[in-house]
Design a protein around this motif. Structure first.
Motif, PDB file in Angstrom:
ATOM      1  N   ALA A   1    -112.486  22.552  34.039  1.00  0.00           N
ATOM      2  CA  ALA A   1    -113.705  23.301  33.747  1.00  0.00           C
ATOM      3  C   ALA A   1    -114.593  22.564  32.757  1.00  0.00           C
ATOM      4  CB  ALA A   1    -113.340  24.680  33.202  1.00  0.00           C
ATOM      5  N   ASP A   2    -113.988  21.652  31.975  1.00  0.00           N
ATOM      6  CA  ASP A   2    -114.732  20.958  30.922  1.00  0.00           C
ATOM      7  C   ASP A   2    -115.002  19.492  31.218  1.00  0.00           C
ATOM      8  OD1 ASP A   2    -114.591  23.264  29.101  1.00  0.00           O
ATOM      9  OD2 ASP A   2    -112.454  22.783  28.999  1.00  0.00           O
ATOM     10  N   VAL A   3    -114.373  18.936  32.225  1.00  0.00           N
ATOM     11  CA  VAL A   3    -114.452  17.484  32.437  1.00  0.00           C
ATOM     12  C   VAL A   3    -115.029  17.159  33.807  1.00  0.00           C
ATOM     13  CG1 VAL A   3    -113.200  15.312  32.498  1.00  0.00           C
ATOM     14  CG2 VAL A   3    -112.464  17.123  30.931  1.00  0.00           C
ATOM     15  N   THR A   4    -116.148  16.441  33.787  1.00  0.00           N
ATOM     16  CA  THR A   4    -116.753  15.937  35.014  1.00  0.00           C
ATOM     17  C   THR A   4    -116.562  14.437  35.065  1.00  0.00           C
ATOM     18  OG1 THR A   4    -118.434  17.686  35.001  1.00  0.00           O
ATOM     19  CG2 THR A   4    -118.873  15.734  36.360  1.00  0.00           C
ATOM     20  N   GLN A   5    -115.975  13.959  36.140  1.00  0.00           N
ATOM     21  CA  GLN A   5    -115.702  12.529  36.280  1.00  0.00           C
ATOM     22  C   GLN A   5    -116.606  11.912  37.345  1.00  0.00           C
ATOM     23  OE1 GLN A   5    -111.986  10.617  38.239  1.00  0.00           O
ATOM     24  NE2 GLN A   5    -111.590  10.491  36.020  1.00  0.00           N
ATOM     25  N   THR A   6    -117.227  10.797  36.992  1.00  0.00           N
ATOM     26  CA  THR A   6    -118.042  10.037  37.936  1.00  0.00           C
ATOM     27  C   THR A   6    -117.429   8.661  38.105  1.00  0.00           C
ATOM     28  OG1 THR A   6    -120.015  11.212  37.155  1.00  0.00           O
ATOM     29  CG2 THR A   6    -120.357   9.245  38.509  1.00  0.00           C
ATOM     30  N   THR A   7    -117.224   8.257  39.361  1.00  0.00           N
ATOM     31  CA  THR A   7    -116.579   6.982  39.649  1.00  0.00           C
ATOM     32  C   THR A   7    -117.485   6.115  40.512  1.00  0.00           C
ATOM     33  OG1 THR A   7    -114.384   8.003  39.587  1.00  0.00           O
ATOM     34  CG2 THR A   7    -114.563   5.862  40.686  1.00  0.00           C
ATOM     35  N   TRP A   8    -117.695   4.884  40.076  1.00  0.00           N
ATOM     36  CA  TRP A   8    -118.413   3.885  40.851  1.00  0.00           C
ATOM     37  C   TRP A   8    -117.393   2.859  41.334  1.00  0.00           C
ATOM     38  CZ3 TRP A   8    -120.254   6.091  36.436  1.00  0.00           C
ATOM     39  CH2 TRP A   8    -121.503   6.729  36.510  1.00  0.00           C
ATOM     40  N   SER A   9    -117.215   2.792  42.642  1.00  0.00           N
ATOM     41  CA  SER A   9    -116.277   1.836  43.219  1.00  0.00           C
ATOM     42  C   SER A   9    -117.070   0.808  44.021  1.00  0.00           C
ATOM     43  CB  SER A   9    -115.240   2.558  44.079  1.00  0.00           C
ATOM     44  OG  SER A   9    -115.876   3.372  45.048  1.00  0.00           O
ATOM     45  N   GLY A  10    -116.426   0.101  44.924  1.00  0.00           N
ATOM     46  CA  GLY A  10    -117.130  -0.943  45.658  1.00  0.00           C
ATOM     47  C   GLY A  10    -117.621  -2.026  44.741  1.00  0.00           C
ATOM     48  N   CYS A  11    -116.842  -2.330  43.712  1.00  0.00           N
ATOM     49  CA  CYS A  11    -117.235  -3.313  42.712  1.00  0.00           C
ATOM     50  C   CYS A  11    -116.477  -4.622  42.923  1.00  0.00           C
ATOM     51  CB  CYS A  11    -116.960  -2.767  41.314  1.00  0.00           C
ATOM     52  SG  CYS A  11    -117.633  -1.104  41.017  1.00  0.00           S
ATOM     53  N   ALA A  12    -116.945  -5.682  42.302  1.00  0.00           N
ATOM     54  CA  ALA A  12    -116.362  -7.011  42.481  1.00  0.00           C
ATOM     55  C   ALA A  12    -114.931  -7.069  41.962  1.00  0.00           C
ATOM     56  CB  ALA A  12    -117.217  -8.058  41.762  1.00  0.00           C
ATOM     57  N   ASP A  13    -114.108  -7.860  42.626  1.00  0.00           N
ATOM     58  CA  ASP A  13    -112.724  -8.109  42.223  1.00  0.00           C
ATOM     59  C   ASP A  13    -111.902  -6.831  42.119  1.00  0.00           C
ATOM     60  OD1 ASP A  13    -113.334 -10.782  42.093  1.00  0.00           O
ATOM     61  OD2 ASP A  13    -113.454 -10.872  39.906  1.00  0.00           O
ATOM     62  N   GLY A  14    -112.293  -5.804  42.867  1.00  0.00           N
ATOM     63  CA  GLY A  14    -111.551  -4.555  42.834  1.00  0.00           C
ATOM     64  C   GLY A  14    -111.745  -3.750  41.571  1.00  0.00           C
ATOM     65  N   SER A  15    -112.752  -4.101  40.777  1.00  0.00           N
ATOM     66  CA  SER A  15    -113.006  -3.359  39.544  1.00  0.00           C
ATOM     67  C   SER A  15    -113.637  -2.015  39.854  1.00  0.00           C
ATOM     68  CB  SER A  15    -113.906  -4.166  38.607  1.00  0.00           C
ATOM     69  OG  SER A  15    -115.143  -4.479  39.233  1.00  0.00           O
ATOM     70  N   VAL A  16    -113.691  -1.149  38.858  1.00  0.00           N
ATOM     71  CA  VAL A  16    -114.211   0.192  39.025  1.00  0.00           C
ATOM     72  C   VAL A  16    -114.778   0.649  37.688  1.00  0.00           C
ATOM     73  CG1 VAL A  16    -111.993   1.282  38.471  1.00  0.00           C
ATOM     74  CG2 VAL A  16    -113.641   2.515  39.888  1.00  0.00           C
ATOM     75  N   VAL A  17    -115.790   1.489  37.726  1.00  0.00           N
ATOM     76  CA  VAL A  17    -116.378   2.056  36.515  1.00  0.00           C
ATOM     77  C   VAL A  17    -116.217   3.568  36.590  1.00  0.00           C
ATOM     78  CG1 VAL A  17    -118.496   2.359  35.162  1.00  0.00           C
ATOM     79  CG2 VAL A  17    -118.030   0.164  36.298  1.00  0.00           C
ATOM     80  N   VAL A  18    -115.557   4.143  35.583  1.00  0.00           N
ATOM     81  CA  VAL A  18    -115.252   5.576  35.589  1.00  0.00           C
ATOM     82  C   VAL A  18    -115.740   6.205  34.287  1.00  0.00           C
ATOM     83  CG1 VAL A  18    -113.454   7.334  35.774  1.00  0.00           C
ATOM     84  CG2 VAL A  18    -113.216   5.168  37.014  1.00  0.00           C
ATOM     85  N   ASN A  19    -116.432   7.335  34.405  1.00  0.00           N
ATOM     86  CA  ASN A  19    -116.912   8.053  33.224  1.00  0.00           C
ATOM     87  C   ASN A  19    -116.418   9.494  33.259  1.00  0.00           C
ATOM     88  OD1 ASN A  19    -118.631   8.364  30.797  1.00  0.00           O
ATOM     89  ND2 ASN A  19    -119.811   9.749  32.098  1.00  0.00           N
ATOM     90  N   ASP A  20    -115.749   9.926  32.199  1.00  0.00           N
ATOM     91  CA  ASP A  20    -115.323  11.310  32.031  1.00  0.00           C
ATOM     92  C   ASP A  20    -116.187  11.955  30.956  1.00  0.00           C
ATOM     93  OD1 ASP A  20    -113.388  10.856  33.884  1.00  0.00           O
ATOM     94  OD2 ASP A  20    -111.672  11.100  32.533  1.00  0.00           O
ATOM     95  N   ARG A  21    -117.078  12.849  31.383  1.00  0.00           N
ATOM     96  CA  ARG A  21    -117.930  13.575  30.442  1.00  0.00           C
ATOM     97  C   ARG A  21    -117.232  14.874  30.078  1.00  0.00           C
ATOM     98  NH1 ARG A  21    -121.784  17.605  30.162  1.00  0.00           N
ATOM     99  NH2 ARG A  21    -123.599  17.183  28.835  1.00  0.00           N
ATOM    100  N   ILE A  22    -116.939  15.045  28.790  1.00  0.00           N
ATOM    101  CA  ILE A  22    -116.179  16.198  28.316  1.00  0.00           C
ATOM    102  C   ILE A  22    -117.164  17.202  27.710  1.00  0.00           C
ATOM    103  CG2 ILE A  22    -114.286  16.970  26.847  1.00  0.00           C
ATOM    104  CD1 ILE A  22    -113.313  14.021  26.858  1.00  0.00           C
ATOM    105  N   ALA A  23    -117.470  18.257  28.453  1.00  0.00           N
ATOM    106  CA  ALA A  23    -118.457  19.244  28.023  1.00  0.00           C
ATOM    107  C   ALA A  23    -117.989  19.935  26.740  1.00  0.00           C
ATOM    108  CB  ALA A  23    -118.688  20.275  29.125  1.00  0.00           C
ATOM    109  N   GLY A  24    -118.820  19.878  25.707  1.00  0.00           N
ATOM    110  CA  GLY A  24    -118.492  20.526  24.443  1.00  0.00           C
ATOM    111  C   GLY A  24    -117.551  19.743  23.561  1.00  0.00           C
ATOM    112  N   GLY A  25    -117.108  18.592  24.032  1.00  0.00           N
ATOM    113  CA  GLY A  25    -116.174  17.795  23.246  1.00  0.00           C
ATOM    114  C   GLY A  25    -116.837  17.128  22.067  1.00  0.00           C
ATOM    115  N   GLY A  26    -116.113  17.009  20.971  1.00  0.00           N
ATOM    116  CA  GLY A  26    -116.627  16.365  19.770  1.00  0.00           C
ATOM    117  C   GLY A  26    -116.183  14.922  19.664  1.00  0.00           C
ATOM    118  N   HIS A  27    -116.198  14.427  18.431  1.00  0.00           N
ATOM    119  CA  HIS A  27    -115.813  13.039  18.174  1.00  0.00           C
ATOM    120  C   HIS A  27    -114.295  12.981  17.994  1.00  0.00           C
ATOM    121  CE1 HIS A  27    -116.799   8.914  17.211  1.00  0.00           C
ATOM    122  NE2 HIS A  27    -116.103   8.973  16.088  1.00  0.00           N
TER     123      HIS A  27
END
Length: 365
Positions: free
Chosen positions: A301-327
């Motif tokens: 309910a608090d975590v939205t994950q966005t994944t970018w694949s199809g990257c060079a050398d099998g790499s991947v970029v992943v972002n987990d946005r934590i709604a309401g999360g602090g430092h």
């Protein structure tokens, strides 16, 4: 290829400041307008009660064969990695740039068996390794105490930064510490030391960190060879200090950041030349040559994950946005910073699973 440094190469309210390849087989966000890190407060050095591991020993021993012979031996107090007792933490010392640098080496219960099996030539015995960098004003033992990385089945090094502006420990990838710290050489030597150890799978050496430490982990991963992947928690990414650019070797990255982080704002701080999350991830996608739009999914309910694949050398970029999360470091075992620690995502196990999925390209089938 020889392991080398690449050529592209108050705790919450800091003082103002004026502008100013390892051999085939070597392995392995955003600061606030008023801070570059966080404090965890005093804490014990170990978190032995942390949960079960998500990182499994790799079977890619053949891919990392000979890695420990690459380059001169890195001298660390106590000898090679995994020399201590299983499930132990030992403070180590290494000379870098004329200075004594310290770090904590934590060994999982499987360390002794891994060393013995490797000596006997048993395939699949070696362990992955993680190097973790604390935030500004934090110590290596504080990061160990709250991160729960001790519960991951990997050799984990908790590196200690040097004091910079305001007498707070930090890292070179910030405006608070100059390059006389030799932090990149420090990180490079730790990667080499691990790669030379008989217990470590040199295709699975990874970097992580929190706040300033996260920014440095990413910058170091972009600068030195032998790192398989990087994960950043509440990362402080300074435009003028970070060595990550839109060009360079592709590298898998996982970013976790709270949307309500006031110490290191999720959307950055232009006045202090701090990347917002979207801008920083865009730079990384260009570096990894990712194609197509990101695939979004709701993890909790608090975590939205966005994944970018199809990257060079099998790499991947992943972002987990934590709604309401602090430092904060989620599911921490000790105070890890101001703001809400939103669950149930477990930073340590999330990082471990990501690293397991992304060894160096030459280790992939």
């Amino acid at each position: 290829m020889r392991h080398q440094i690449r050529p592209e190469a108050r705790r919450y309210l800091p003082l103002r400041r004026s502008a100013s390849g390892l051999a085939a087989g070597l392995v392995a966000a955003l600061a606030v307008g008023s801070s570059a890190g966080c404090s965890a407060g005093s804490a014990s050095a170990n978190s032995a009660s942390a949960g079960p591991s998500s990182v499994s020993p790799s079977s890619a021993d053949s891919a990392s064969a000979g890695a420990t012979q690459a380059g001169p031996t890195v001298a660390v107090s106590g000898g090679s990695a995994c020399a201590g007792a299983p499930n132990s933490a030992t403070t180590r010392t290494i000379q870098v740039g004329g200075q004594s640098r310290t770090f904590i080496e934590h060994l999982p219960p499987a360390a002794t068996a891994a060393t013995a099996a490797t000596a006997a030539g048993t395939a699949g015995a070696k362990l992955p390794a993680i190097i973790a960098f604390p935030g500004r004003g934090e110590t290596d033992s504080e990061l160990e105490a709250y991160s729960r990385l001790d519960g991951v089945n990997a050799v984990v090094l908790y590196a200690q930064g040097l004091n910079g502006e305001g007498a707070k420990s930090t890292w070179e990838a910030t405006p608070y510490l100059g390059d006389s710290a030799h932090d990149y050489e420090f990180a490079n030597d730790l990667v080499r030391w691990l790669a030379q150890a008989p217990c470590v799978d040199a295709t699975r050496i990874d970097l992580t960190g929190k706040s300033d430490g996260a920014g440095f982990a990413a910058s170091a991963a972009c600068t030195i060879s032998g790192v398989a992947a990087v994960a950043t928690i509440s990362g402080a990414f300074y435009q003028d200090s970070n060595h990550c650019t839109a060009t360079g070797h592709p590298l898998p990255v996982l970013n976790l950041h709270g949307s309500s982080d006031w110490v290191i704002p999720y959307d950055g701080n232009p006045a202090r030349r701090l990347y917002g999350t979207d801008a920083w991830l865009q730079l990384w996608r260009r570096r990894d040559k990712c194609t197509g739009a990101g695939a979004e999914q709701t993890l909790t309910a608090d975590v939205t994950q966005t994944t970018w694949s199809g990257c060079a050398d099998g790499s991947v970029v992943v972002n987990d946005r934590i709604a309401g999360g602090g430092h904060t470091w989620t599911v921490a075992t000790a105070p890890s910073g101001p703001g809400a620690s939103v669950g149930p995502i477990d930073s340590a196990q999330t990082i471990a699973a990501f690293f397991t999925a992304h060894p160096l390209p030459e280790a992939k089938p």
